[in-house]
Design a protein around this motif. Structure first.
Motif, PDB file in Angstrom:
ATOM      1  N   MET A   1       0.763  -1.313  -0.258  1.00 21.92           N
ATOM      2  CA  MET A   1       0.023   0.147   0.028  1.00 21.92           C
ATOM      3  C   MET A   1       0.842   1.210   0.064  1.00 21.92           C
ATOM      4  O   MET A   1       1.846   1.091   0.682  1.00 21.92           O
ATOM      5  CB  MET A   1      -1.141   0.040   1.272  1.00 21.92           C
ATOM      6  N   GLU A   2       0.451   2.380  -0.722  1.00 23.05           N
ATOM      7  CA  GLU A   2       1.255   3.584  -0.605  1.00 23.05           C
ATOM      8  C   GLU A   2       0.272   4.533   0.024  1.00 23.05           C
ATOM      9  O   GLU A   2      -0.900   4.591  -0.422  1.00 23.05           O
ATOM     10  CB  GLU A   2       1.382   3.884  -2.088  1.00 23.05           C
ATOM     11  N   LEU A   3       0.638   5.377   0.893  1.00 24.19           N
ATOM     12  CA  LEU A   3      -0.102   6.480   1.482  1.00 24.19           C
ATOM     13  C   LEU A   3      -0.099   7.809   0.509  1.00 24.19           C
ATOM     14  O   LEU A   3       0.755   7.834  -0.334  1.00 24.19           O
ATOM     15  CB  LEU A   3       0.858   7.067   2.616  1.00 24.19           C
TER      16      LEU A   3
ATOM     17  N   VAL B   1       0.278  11.867   0.011  1.00 22.59           N
ATOM     18  CA  VAL B   1       1.263  12.642   0.935  1.00 22.59           C
ATOM     19  C   VAL B   1       0.987  13.160   2.282  1.00 22.59           C
ATOM     20  O   VAL B   1       1.644  13.320   3.213  1.00 22.59           O
ATOM     21  CB  VAL B   1       1.505  14.099  -0.237  1.00 22.59           C
TER      22      VAL B   1
ATOM     23  N   LEU C   1       1.905  10.462   9.388  1.00 22.68           N
ATOM     24  CA  LEU C   1       2.652   9.415   9.918  1.00 22.68           C
ATOM     25  C   LEU C   1       3.929   9.780  10.489  1.00 22.68           C
ATOM     26  O   LEU C   1       4.324   9.441  11.753  1.00 22.68           O
ATOM     27  CB  LEU C   1       2.672   8.175   9.181  1.00 22.68           C
ATOM     28  N   VAL C   2       4.799  10.874   9.692  1.00 20.74           N
ATOM     29  CA  VAL C   2       6.250  11.138  10.161  1.00 20.74           C
ATOM     30  C   VAL C   2       5.879  11.816  11.474  1.00 20.74           C
ATOM     31  O   VAL C   2       6.766  11.621  12.292  1.00 20.74           O
ATOM     32  CB  VAL C   2       6.617  12.120   8.891  1.00 20.74           C
TER      33      VAL C   2
ATOM     34  N   ARG D   1      -1.053  11.829   4.462  1.00 15.65           N
ATOM     35  CA  ARG D   1      -1.240  10.768   5.488  1.00 15.65           C
ATOM     36  C   ARG D   1       0.262  10.454   5.725  1.00 15.65           C
ATOM     37  O   ARG D   1       0.542   9.886   6.801  1.00 15.65           O
ATOM     38  CB  ARG D   1      -1.919   9.403   4.928  1.00 15.65           C
ATOM     39  N   ARG D   2       1.201  10.586   4.759  1.00 19.04           N
ATOM     40  CA  ARG D   2       2.411  10.032   4.995  1.00 19.04           C
ATOM     41  C   ARG D   2       3.252  11.049   5.898  1.00 19.04           C
ATOM     42  O   ARG D   2       3.701  10.877   6.986  1.00 19.04           O
ATOM     43  CB  ARG D   2       3.325  10.072   3.541  1.00 19.04           C
ATOM     44  N   TRP D   3       3.031  12.389   5.737  1.00 20.04           N
ATOM     45  CA  TRP D   3       3.312  13.390   6.684  1.00 20.04           C
ATOM     46  C   TRP D   3       2.897  13.330   8.035  1.00 20.04           C
ATOM     47  O   TRP D   3       3.569  13.685   9.091  1.00 20.04           O
ATOM     48  CB  TRP D   3       2.918  14.930   6.217  1.00 20.04           C
TER      49      TRP D   3
ATOM     50  N   ARG E   1       3.761  11.514  13.601  1.00 15.17           N
ATOM     51  CA  ARG E   1       3.434  10.763  14.968  1.00 15.17           C
ATOM     52  C   ARG E   1       4.737   9.920  15.237  1.00 15.17           C
ATOM     53  O   ARG E   1       4.713   9.705  16.438  1.00 15.17           O
ATOM     54  CB  ARG E   1       2.328   9.571  14.501  1.00 15.17           C
ATOM     55  N   ILE E   2       5.412   9.456  14.214  1.00 15.01           N
ATOM     56  CA  ILE E   2       6.600   8.626  14.675  1.00 15.01           C
ATOM     57  C   ILE E   2       7.639   9.638  15.535  1.00 15.01           C
ATOM     58  O   ILE E   2       8.268   9.378  16.478  1.00 15.01           O
ATOM     59  CB  ILE E   2       7.419   8.405  13.335  1.00 15.01           C
ATOM     60  N   ALA E   3       7.800  10.988  14.958  1.00 12.05           N
ATOM     61  CA  ALA E   3       8.553  11.898  15.559  1.00 12.05           C
ATOM     62  C   ALA E   3       8.484  12.031  16.697  1.00 12.05           C
ATOM     63  O   ALA E   3       9.088  12.187  17.799  1.00 12.05           O
ATOM     64  CB  ALA E   3       8.785  13.119  14.724  1.00 12.05           C
ATOM     65  N   LYS E   4       6.940  12.377  17.223  1.00  8.51           N
ATOM     66  CA  LYS E   4       6.484  12.754  18.183  1.00  8.51           C
ATOM     67  C   LYS E   4       6.903  11.611  19.629  1.00  8.51           C
ATOM     68  O   LYS E   4       7.352  11.972  20.606  1.00  8.51           O
ATOM     69  CB  LYS E   4       4.898  12.684  18.443  1.00  8.51           C
ATOM     70  N   GLU E   5       6.885  10.340  18.916  1.00 13.28           N
ATOM     71  CA  GLU E   5       7.322   9.200  19.949  1.00 13.28           C
ATOM     72  C   GLU E   5       8.931   9.189  20.019  1.00 13.28           C
ATOM     73  O   GLU E   5       9.450   8.492  20.876  1.00 13.28           O
ATOM     74  CB  GLU E   5       6.727   7.912  19.349  1.00 13.28           C
ATOM     75  N   THR E   6       9.506   9.575  19.053  1.00 12.48           N
ATOM     76  CA  THR E   6      11.116   9.183  19.216  1.00 12.48           C
ATOM     77  C   THR E   6      11.950  10.333  19.123  1.00 12.48           C
ATOM     78  O   THR E   6      13.252  10.329  19.435  1.00 12.48           O
ATOM     79  CB  THR E   6      11.547   8.400  17.683  1.00 12.48           C
TER      80      THR E   6
END
Lengths: 181, 415
Positions: free
Chosen positions: B1-3, B5, B11-12, B7-9, B14-19
């Motif tokens: 599956m491809e997201l 633009v 996700l970025v 939705r991809r940002w 959300r990932i950044a918030k955690e890491t």
């Protein structure tokens, strides 16, 4: 695995990493757009020689200039390559965008969190183990200019595997674990 | 599956918030330095100082220390006399003329040359130009360029000149291909791939090919006309900006878009990397340029020996003397200039002419045609319409510049 591609945004240190890994001679500079064409070299992996390619920097897989076109064509032409996504650790978000794009295309990916020293100097803390957990691919902090982390990067290249984007969507926001380093 | 633009940002994020945890940033000396070098009030004086320092180092290191202080003595004092003594056949023989010394006529007698500029043999002038003059120039240029590149100064310079370059339809980043071209036009033309639109790439490649002399050529110019070289640069700069401005108006392709460019933090350059880059570039010069300089000597020598050069000179004499106001002898350097501009500049030295004619010839040599290596790359990078546009620009520029300089020379009475 027959090829390794080094991909990432402009000026994150791909050429430095490439020269260290392949013992090759790509021109390295501190400005975006130093590499506008690809350079090939070889890396010894488990006693076998594997081709490694320094791809011009690109912000996304939607090319904005000729150098980016070279990068995207390179990726599309190497369907069974392993991609080392090089991320500037002080600007993780931008690098993650390209990394996700590459993962979505189905390539096995390993992330090099390069310029780890610059991030530290800027007081930016990144939880690499947690990032690895979320992405499901190896994440290795590196300082390519000093050679730090490169051995681990090479050793873990074979752990790179394709990941479904759904798995990433599921694991983000999940259980918090790992430590900030 | 491809997201998508978005939705991809998302996700970025959300990932950044955690890491990622961004702590308090403490500005360092680097930041202060970064500030000083991009703010116009302080940045422009700094830029002038950097470029002036670059130039002084280039002149002192390459010109004074190595060329004049060392190579001229070796080549003119030892190498030339030694070859003249031991090389078989002697003055007047065609092979001797090609390899060592063509000599020149004085009161009807053929006399041996006393310096490597005038001898014009492959082993004398060829080697002297390649090793005695151009090599130190290339080393000096790339040493400093490497330092500026690795520190991260070039993007700052790009920010400073952005306003000026926007007036001619280019982006500040154009300073990078321009700087690279001052070493060699070939990597300069390659670097235009980072420009966004076709129009910008076409304009940049044309301006580089026409107005930017390479390091080898600059080294020779500095050796030949140190007092006038400032005027040469000024003339070329006027052309670069003026022609850029006109091209931007007449060439289709719209306005130049704003490109966002990253200005990387300053880094301490490492000697290892500077040394490695210097080695890659200098060895590249040796492999490509030196054979071409020697080949150029052979070709020009053969054209002279067979009398072909005289025919070309006679044919072009009306153009050269009437339009440009330079002697018809300059046709030989113009022919050599297709192969190597440094060799061509060196060939101007023995020709009898006034200082102003020499200045005009040096400018014409810069703009009349890019060297073959650059032209080959231009063909690869541009489509046929753009190549025609580039050549048309070139012809028009040569006639306008040659004509204007001739006019100025006539008014000044410098012939």
């Amino acid at each position: 695995m027959n090829k390794i591609l080094l991909m990432g945004q402009p000026n994150v240190g791909k050429s430095v990493l490439f020269n260290r890994l392949a013992g090759a001679r790509a021109i390295e500079s501190n400005y975006p757009g130093t590499t506008v064409d690809y350079t090939k070299g070889h890396l010894m992996l488990d006693g076998k020689s594997v081709e490694i390619i320094d791809v011009p920097g690109t912000f996304s897989l939607d090319p904005k200039d000729r150098a980016e076109e070279v990068a995207v064509k390179m990726l599309e032409g190497e369907k069974d390559a392993v991609v080392v996504c090089v991320i500037d650790a002080s600007k993780v978000e931008r690098g993650l965008y390209l990394t996700l794009e590459v993962i979505e295309k189905g390539y096995p990916v390993i992330v090099a969190l390069n310029m780890w020293d610059v991030a530290k100097g800027g007081n930016i803390k990144i939880n690499a183990p947690r990032l690895e957990q979320i992405l499901g691919v190896p994440v290795v902090p590196t300082v390519a200019t000093r050679g730090e982390g490169l051995r681990e990067l090479v050793v873990r290249i074979r752990e790179a595997e394709p990941v479904e984007i759904e798995e990433i969507l599921n694991s983000v926001g999940g259980n918090r674990s790992g430590t900030y380093s | 599956m491809e997201l998508t633009v978005d939705r991809r940002w998302d996700l970025v994020d959300r990932i950044a918030k955690e890491t990622v945890e961004v702590g308090v940033y403490r500005p360092s000396l680097k930041d202060a330095l970064a500030d000083v070098t991009v703010r116009p009030a302080t940045g422009i004086p700094v830029a002038i100082a950097v470029i002036y320092g670059f130039w002084m180092f280039f002149c002192e290191f390459a010109g004074t220390l190595f060329t004049d202080g060392f190579f001229v003595k070796i080549f003119d004092g030892h190498w030339l006399p030694w070859l003249q003594e031991v090389f078989p056949f002697g003055l007047g023989n065609w092979f001797y003329e090609l390899m060592v010394d063509a000599g020149h006529m004085e009161n009807g007698v053929l006399v041996a040359s006393d310096n490597c500029f005038e001898a014009f043999g492959v082993l004398t002038s060829g080697l002297f130009i390649a090793i005695g003059v151009v090599l130190p120039a290339i080393i000096a240029f790339y040493l400093i360029l490497g330092l500026l590149e690795d520190m991260g100064y070039l993007p700052r310079l790009a920010v400073l000149v952005d306003t000026v370059l926007h007036k001619i339809g280019l982006h500040g980043y154009a300073i990078v291909p321009t700087f690279l071209s001052l070493g060699c036009n070939v990597p300069g033309v390659s670097a235009t791939r980072s420009l966004e639109t076709r129009k910008q790439r076409f304009m940049m490649i044309t301006l580089l090919g026409v107005f930017i002399p390479c390091g080898a050529q600059i080294g020779m110019m500095q050796d030949l006309i140190p007092a006038q070289i400032g005027w040469v640069f000024l003339t070329l700069l006027v052309g670069y900006l003026g022609v850029g401005w006109i091209l931007n108006k007449v060439w289709p392709g719209g306005e130049s878009p704003e490109i966002l460019m990253d200005v990387p933090p300053y880094q301490m350059p490492t000697w290892g990397n500077i040394g490695r880059k210097l080695w890659i570039r200098v060895s590249g010069f040796f492999k490509v340029a030196v054979p071409f300089v020697l080949l150029g000597c052979v070709i020009v020598g053969i054209l002279y020996l067979t009398g072909a050069m005289d025919h070309i000179a006679n044919a072009l004499e009306p153009l050269l003397t009437n339009v440009f106001g330079v002697p018809s002898d300059t046709v030989a350097p113009l022919v050599a200039g297709f192969l190597r501009k440094d060799l061509a500049v060196g060939m101007l030295e023995p020709i009898e002419m006034t200082t102003f004619q020499l200045f005009t010839s040096v400018v014409l040599l810069c703009i009349y045609f890019p060297c073959l290596a650059t032209f080959a790359l231009m063909i690869k990078e541009l489509n046929w319409k753009e190549i025609l546009g580039c050549l048309a620009t070139l012809v028009v520029v040569v006639f306008i510049f040659g004509g204007i300089l001739h006019g100025i020379g006539t008014i000044g009475g410098w012939y």
